[in-house]
Write a protein that holds these residues in place. Structure first.
Motif: not given
Length: 236
Positions: A12-13, A147-150, A226-233
């Motif tokens: 993600g980064g 999430p990113p940052g972990r 996967r991206a900086p903005v979380s998505k719920f599906q």
């Protein structure tokens, strides 16, 4: 959770670690009376989720795609797992969940049988038990990407299976490695008094709903980070 290499994904980064495929085994006991799930505590020095109470699980090893399964995954389960992965990854994820359960608890999800050849490293103890890994009764019920940052990131698939599928004594943890401590069957009604990761709390809510509504699930929740903005599906 295993620290071996797995299939790498984009991060993600630029400073984030690679996202590694992972599998988790949620073993459910006494679903019709007093539902309990098998959990253990990660060590204080663990790089990922130290001290947290978690389900057995970890990263997929490359050899997990090569081990012989005693039976195929249920068709609906396999189809959902293959939605964004190569066909072989479905079996590898199921195998990884079985291996991690064996390593972290000493419990066997398998059928008696002889391996067609020498078992690869990581599977030798399981093979010596006289069993082939079996995903019979597996239900794919949840997917979440860290999430990113972990410090470590996983694309984790959660499998629910009832304790009746175990080929070993569900209370015998004598063959477990030391990755998880305080292994125990925790009643769902009491589990939130433990120190749980947030995503584990969400998964436990899904388990409780499935116990009430029945299996297999109509769809699978997916927390896509996967991206900086979380998505719920929801995976159909």
């Amino acid at each position: 959770m295993g620290e071996t290499d797995a299939r790498l994904r984009p991060t993600g980064g630029i400073d984030d670690p690679p996202i590694r495929d992972a599998a988790t085994a949620i073993v459910l006991r006494d679903a019709a009376t007093t539902p309990r799930v098998l959990m253990g505590q990660r060590g204080a020095g663990a790089a990922f989720m130290p001290n947290k109470v978690v389900f057995p699980g970890g990263a997929v090893d490359p050899v997990d795609a090569t081990v012989p399964l005693a039976c195929p995954l249920a068709a609906a389960c396999a189809a959902r797992l293959q939605a964004e992965a190569a066909p072989a990854m479905a079996d590898a994820l199921a195998a990884a969940a079985i291996r991690e359960l064996w390593e972290e608890t000493g419990l066997i999800l398998g059928r008696p049988g002889a391996w067609p050849g020498p078992a690869p490293k990581g599977w030798r103890g399981f093979a010596a038990s006289g069993h082939l890994p079996s995903p019979e009764g597996f239900h794919f019920i949840f997917r979440a990407i860290t999430p990113p940052g972990r410090p470590r990131r996983f694309d984790a698939r959660f499998f629910l299976v009832e304790a009746e599928a175990l080929a070993s004594d569900p209370d015998d943890f004598s063959r477990a490695e030391d990755e998880l401590s305080q292994l125990q069957w925790i009643p769902l009604a009491e589990v939130r008094r433990f120190d749980l990761p947030f995503i584990t709390e969400v998964v436990l809510a899904e388990v409780a709903q499935l116990i009430r509504g029945g299996l297999p699930p109509a769809s699978v929740p997916f927390f896509d980070n996967r991206a900086p903005v979380s998505k719920f599906q929801r995976l159909a």
